[in-house]
Design an enzyme around this catalytic site. Structure first.
Site: not given
Ligand SMILES: *Cc1c(COP(=O)(O)O)cnc(C)c1O
Length: 389
Positions: A55, A107, A179, A204
């Protein structure tokens, strides 16, 4: 495993492949091994090789964290079990009574985390239009401690000026977080633009193959990084070694994948604009996008997310287009090698009241594309036939 120094003066593509990573010190394995272990043998109580329990640290994760720092141009990379877990840990830097100023086009999961999980613990949040920096400055109150910036936004592809907001945050002693999921580090480097923290859903573009869920943050401030490493271990939302391996592998082709996706997106945008059934096309690369100049200034290319709506503005018309498409899979998420198609009004934004949706342009027929790396002509042909409704 000591961090491997980032190649000096290396460009982005080289950083993707070599940044922060070297051959395995034990065996010379060129690809970082998956250290599938929860614990490590100690030579004597408290005497170990830098790894005591997984961890706290795992060599596959260390390699990924160093690589992420290198490609995002930061000093520290820290991985979490999902994008939202990364956000959760960043928000834990705050105290009860503190306020987050966030973009009103956020988001959905980020909005939910702020309003339903952190609000009961006394972390306040306010959602504002961040496109005008003057308005953001006016909104800063005595409890504001963090600016939460998302750009480009989902699904309207709005653009926020990162450098302007990061400078504002500095003036007011706020932590600025971007983000950077929609852009990826290849297209946009928030730290170089002055932001304090760049955050990713590695699910992503970083992973890039729709086979892993992970989150990451990259930053330069050592004191803040120490708090986040502490939280990573203390709260424990860590990714496993296999997932770290997959994201390391994904990053090796990040630049190639994003380049091709952007190229395909450009073709698709052109065809959509010429299609008489299409009402509006939303893409930061269009000269008539209201913040095209800012996108041009802060992004290397304009991304592979494209939204458009139909003159026949109904759910039925949009559904028909999505049903007709072969290569665009109907699914949530984005940033993988395969193209995806989605309907925000009934999928990601179903919980947003219709009137509120319409105010920001999110109409009943709005369709969002995550353009992948298939052959561009095949994608154009497929979308063209899908629009024959
Ligand atoms: C998918 C996404 C998230 C969240 O990420 P997860 O890996 O699904 O927890 C946060 N911000 C944006 C812009 C996203 O597209």
């Amino acid at each position: 495993m000591p961090p491997v120094p980032t190649p000096k003066n290396a460009n982005f593509a080289t950083q993707c492949i070599h940044g922060g990573i070297g051959p395995d010190p034990l065996t010379g394995a060129v690809m970082t091994p998956i250290y599938q272990t929860s614990t490590y043998a100690q030579e004597a109580p408290g005497k170990n090789k830098g790894y005591a329990y997984a961890r706290t640290a795992n060599p596959t994760r260390t390699a990924l964290q160093n690589n992420l720092a290198a490609i995002e141009g930061g000093a520290f990379g820290i991985c979490f079990s999902s994008g939202l877990a990364a956000m959760d840990n960043v928000l834990r830097l705050l105290q009860p009574g503190d306020e987050v100023l966030a973009s009103d086009d956020l988001y959905g999961g980020s909005y939910r985390l702020l309003t339903t999980v952190f609000a009961p613990f006394g972390i306040k949040s306010r959602f504002i239009d961040m496109r005008d920096p003057a308005k953001v400055e006016q909104a800063i109150g005595k409890d504001t401690k963090m600016l939460w910036i998302e750009t480009p936004t989902n699904p309207m592809l709005n653009i926020v000026d990162i450098a302007a907001l990061a400078a504002l945050a500095k003036d007011h002693g706020l932590l600025s977080v971007v983000d950077n999921t929609f852009a990826s580090p290849y297209l946009q480097q928030p730290l170089a633009l002055g932001a304090d923290i760049s955050l990713h859903s590695a699910t992503k573009y970083l992973g890039g193959h729709s086979d892993v869920v992970m989150g990451a943050v990259v930053l330069n401030d050592e004191a803040v990084a120490k708090k986040l490493y502490f939280l990573q271990n203390a709260a424990g939302a860590i990714p496993g070694p296999q997932d770290c391996f997959l994201v390391l592998r994904g990053i090796k082709t990040l630049h190639l994948r994003v380049q091709r996706s952007c190229e395909n997106a450009r073709h698709i945008v052109k065809v959509l604009q010429e299609n008489e059934l299409v009402a509006n096309v939303y893409y930061p690369g269009l000269a008539n996008h209201p913040r095209h100049d800012i996108a041009k200034k802060q992004m290397r290319d304009f991304g592979a997310m494209v939204s458009f709506d139909l003159k026949e503005d109904t759910l039925e018309a949009a559904t028909q287009v999505m049903k007709n498409a072969h290569y665009f899979t109907l699914a949530e998420s984005l940033g993988g090698v395969e193209s995806l198609i989605g309907h925000p009004a009934s999928m990601t934004h179903a919980s947003v009241p219709r009137a509120q949706r319409l105010r920001v342009g999110l109409t009943d027929s709005l369709i969002r594309l995550s353009v992948g790396v298939e052959d561009g002509e095949d994608l154009v042909r497929d979308l063209t036939q899908a629009l024959e409704i």
